[in-house]
Scaffold this active site. Structure first.
Site, PDB file in Angstrom:
ATOM      1  N   PRO A   1     -12.597 -47.899  47.210  1.00 28.72           N
ATOM      2  CA  PRO A   1     -14.462 -47.447  46.831  1.00 28.72           C
ATOM      3  C   PRO A   1     -15.180 -46.603  46.953  1.00 28.72           C
ATOM      4  CG  PRO A   1     -13.584 -48.974  49.080  1.00 28.72           C
ATOM      5  CD  PRO A   1     -12.516 -48.354  47.667  1.00 28.72           C
ATOM      6  N   ASN A   2     -15.638 -46.402  46.243  1.00 29.81           N
ATOM      7  CA  ASN A   2     -16.477 -44.906  46.193  1.00 29.81           C
ATOM      8  C   ASN A   2     -16.312 -43.848  45.169  1.00 29.81           C
ATOM      9  OD1 ASN A   2     -18.768 -46.681  47.646  1.00 29.81           O
ATOM     10  ND2 ASN A   2     -17.926 -46.147  49.442  1.00 29.81           N
TER      11      ASN A   2
ATOM     12  N   ARG B   1     -20.858 -37.268  44.820  1.00 32.80           N
ATOM     13  CA  ARG B   1     -20.760 -38.438  45.923  1.00 32.80           C
ATOM     14  C   ARG B   1     -20.747 -37.498  47.435  1.00 32.80           C
ATOM     15  NH1 ARG B   1     -15.403 -41.227  48.641  1.00 32.80           N
ATOM     16  NH2 ARG B   1     -16.753 -42.209  50.476  1.00 32.80           N
TER      17      ARG B   1
ATOM     18  N   TYR C   1     -15.880 -34.396  49.192  1.00 32.01           N
ATOM     19  CA  TYR C   1     -15.017 -34.480  48.296  1.00 32.01           C
ATOM     20  C   TYR C   1     -15.014 -33.030  47.385  1.00 32.01           C
ATOM     21  CZ  TYR C   1     -14.821 -38.577  51.710  1.00 32.01           C
ATOM     22  OH  TYR C   1     -14.682 -38.903  52.293  1.00 32.01           O
TER      23      TYR C   1
ATOM     24  N   ASN D   1      -5.443 -43.590  46.356  1.00 39.93           N
ATOM     25  CA  ASN D   1      -5.963 -43.165  47.482  1.00 39.93           C
ATOM     26  C   ASN D   1      -6.389 -44.490  47.448  1.00 39.93           C
ATOM     27  OD1 ASN D   1      -8.511 -42.856  48.543  1.00 39.93           O
ATOM     28  ND2 ASN D   1      -8.597 -40.928  47.517  1.00 39.93           N
TER      29      ASN D   1
ATOM     30  N   ALA E   1     -11.726 -45.869  52.110  1.00 39.53           N
ATOM     31  CA  ALA E   1     -11.952 -46.685  52.746  1.00 39.53           C
ATOM     32  C   ALA E   1     -11.124 -47.937  53.452  1.00 39.53           C
ATOM     33  CB  ALA E   1     -13.818 -46.998  53.228  1.00 39.53           C
TER      34      ALA E   1
ATOM     35  N   HIS F   1      -8.351 -48.092  56.138  1.00 41.85           N
ATOM     36  CA  HIS F   1      -8.323 -47.665  57.709  1.00 41.85           C
ATOM     37  C   HIS F   1      -8.318 -49.496  58.006  1.00 41.85           C
ATOM     38  CE1 HIS F   1      -8.978 -44.033  57.393  1.00 41.85           C
ATOM     39  NE2 HIS F   1     -10.514 -43.696  56.071  1.00 41.85           N
TER      40      HIS F   1
ATOM     41  N   ASP G   1      -0.432 -55.433  52.959  1.00 43.74           N
ATOM     42  CA  ASP G   1       0.556 -56.581  52.498  1.00 43.74           C
ATOM     43  C   ASP G   1       0.479 -56.848  50.567  1.00 43.74           C
ATOM     44  OD1 ASP G   1       0.319 -57.342  55.063  1.00 43.74           O
ATOM     45  OD2 ASP G   1      -0.551 -59.273  54.748  1.00 43.74           O
TER      46      ASP G   1
ATOM     47  N   GLU H   1       0.018 -42.182  49.540  1.00 43.18           N
ATOM     48  CA  GLU H   1      -0.811 -42.261  49.842  1.00 43.18           C
ATOM     49  C   GLU H   1      -1.572 -41.208  49.681  1.00 43.18           C
ATOM     50  OE1 GLU H   1      -0.903 -44.378  53.815  1.00 43.18           O
ATOM     51  OE2 GLU H   1      -3.401 -43.039  54.378  1.00 43.18           O
TER      52      GLU H   1
ATOM     53  N   HIS I   1      -5.256 -38.990  49.961  1.00 40.26           N
ATOM     54  CA  HIS I   1      -6.846 -38.364  50.699  1.00 40.26           C
ATOM     55  C   HIS I   1      -7.452 -36.796  50.191  1.00 40.26           C
ATOM     56  CE1 HIS I   1      -6.301 -42.087  52.125  1.00 40.26           C
ATOM     57  NE2 HIS I   1      -5.439 -42.198  53.161  1.00 40.26           N
ATOM     58  N   LEU I   2      -8.343 -36.641  49.699  1.00 37.04           N
ATOM     59  CA  LEU I   2      -8.641 -35.796  49.348  1.00 37.04           C
ATOM     60  C   LEU I   2      -9.188 -34.953  50.567  1.00 37.04           C
ATOM     61  CD1 LEU I   2     -11.428 -37.654  47.086  1.00 37.04           C
ATOM     62  CD2 LEU I   2      -9.195 -35.654  46.083  1.00 37.04           C
ATOM     63  N   SER I   3      -9.984 -35.541  51.699  1.00 42.31           N
ATOM     64  CA  SER I   3     -10.535 -34.638  52.748  1.00 42.31           C
ATOM     65  C   SER I   3      -8.593 -35.431  53.674  1.00 42.31           C
ATOM     66  CB  SER I   3     -11.889 -35.206  53.476  1.00 42.31           C
ATOM     67  OG  SER I   3     -11.068 -36.303  53.983  1.00 42.31           O
TER      68      SER I   3
ATOM     69  N   ARG J   1     -11.650 -35.138  60.989  1.00 44.95           N
ATOM     70  CA  ARG J   1     -12.546 -35.712  61.136  1.00 44.95           C
ATOM     71  C   ARG J   1     -13.377 -37.162  62.084  1.00 44.95           C
ATOM     72  NH1 ARG J   1     -13.573 -38.010  54.559  1.00 44.95           N
ATOM     73  NH2 ARG J   1     -15.143 -38.319  55.652  1.00 44.95           N
TER      74      ARG J   1
ATOM     75  N   ARG K   1     -11.197 -42.659  60.802  1.00 45.18           N
ATOM     76  CA  ARG K   1      -9.966 -42.511  59.894  1.00 45.18           C
ATOM     77  C   ARG K   1      -8.755 -41.797  59.568  1.00 45.18           C
ATOM     78  NH1 ARG K   1     -14.160 -42.490  55.786  1.00 45.18           N
ATOM     79  NH2 ARG K   1     -16.456 -41.056  56.393  1.00 45.18           N
TER      80      ARG K   1
HETATM   81  C1  DQA Z   1     -10.531 -40.635  51.570  1.00 43.98           C
HETATM   82  C2  DQA Z   1     -10.702 -40.813  52.726  1.00 43.98           C
HETATM   83  C3  DQA Z   1     -11.324 -41.984  53.608  1.00 43.98           C
HETATM   84  O1  DQA Z   1     -11.872 -42.253  55.244  1.00 43.98           O
HETATM   85  C4  DQA Z   1     -12.464 -42.202  53.289  1.00 43.98           C
HETATM   86  O2  DQA Z   1     -13.282 -43.801  53.097  1.00 43.98           O
HETATM   87  C5  DQA Z   1     -12.858 -41.828  51.947  1.00 43.98           C
HETATM   88  C6  DQA Z   1     -12.326 -40.543  50.729  1.00 43.98           C
HETATM   89  C7  DQA Z   1     -10.706 -39.204  51.037  1.00 43.98           C
HETATM   90  O3  DQA Z   1     -10.078 -39.265  49.626  1.00 43.98           O
HETATM   91  O4  DQA Z   1     -10.654 -38.514  51.444  1.00 43.98           O
HETATM   92  O5  DQA Z   1     -13.208 -42.944  51.132  1.00 43.98           O
HETATM   93  O6  DQA Z   1      -9.712 -41.809  51.481  1.00 43.98           O
END
Ligand code: DQA
Length: 150
Positions: free
Chosen positions: A10-11, A18, A23, A75, A78, A81, A88, A99, A101-103, A108, A112
């Site tokens: 998501p997002n 964003r 990001y 990725n 959210a 978490h 599952d 897995e 994550h960009l950040s 943070r 997270r």
């Molecule tokens: C994220 C980190 C997550 O905590 C956050 O909710 C995201 C992006 C990242 O790529 O850094 O939406 O997965």
């Protein structure tokens, strides 16, 4: 050609607009295009799926099992978490996954720092921005025994 599935949660469809300070300024289309070309250069076919809905992400992982996907790069955004359902689904699929994550989620907010996926992932890449996807593809290619590109 072995198939890789890249999943973005998501997002992440909003990348580019964003929170660019967190990001970056590249769009998801731009990043996926580059990663797809990189995968192809390593002899891998990369399919991309993005959704803002937890159930759709679960269903896509289930579908990947039936399609014979060799590796997943995800990725989960959210849902990292919060989602036992995604954990599952990945466990049930028996497909190895990385897995991304960009950040740097460890630098943070404290909520997270916990991931429902990290302990069952082959590996986790955090904090390198879009390069993290490329690093994950390299790791998947190596795990699949693909010859290195020149
Ligand atoms: C994220 C980190 C997550 O905590 C956050 O909710 C995201 C992006 C990242 O790529 O850094 O939406 O997965």
């Amino acid at each position: 050609m072995p198939q890789l599935l890249l999943i973005n949660g998501p997002n992440l469809n909003l990348l580019g607009n964003r929170e660019p300070g967190v990001y970056g300024s590249r769009t998801l289309d731009d990043i996926v295009d580059e990663v797809q070309r990189h995968a192809a250069s390593l002899g891998l076919d990369l399919v991309h799926f993005q959704s803002n809905h937890e159930g759709e992400l679960v269903t896509r992982v289930q579908q990947a099992s039936r399609e014979g996907v060799s590796y997943i790069v995800i990725n989960p955004a959210a849902y990292t978490h919060t989602s036992i359902a995604l954990r599952d689904a990945l466990l049930a699929s028996d497909i190895p996954f990385i897995e991304v994550h960009l950040s740097n989620i460890h630098a943070r907010e404290s909520f997270r720092r916990h991931s429902y996926l990290s302990d069952i992932a082959s590996g986790v890449i955090v904090g390198f921005g879009p390069s993290g996807y490329r690093l994950a593809i390299d790791a998947a290619a190596s795990a699949l025994g693909m010859p290195r590109s020149t």
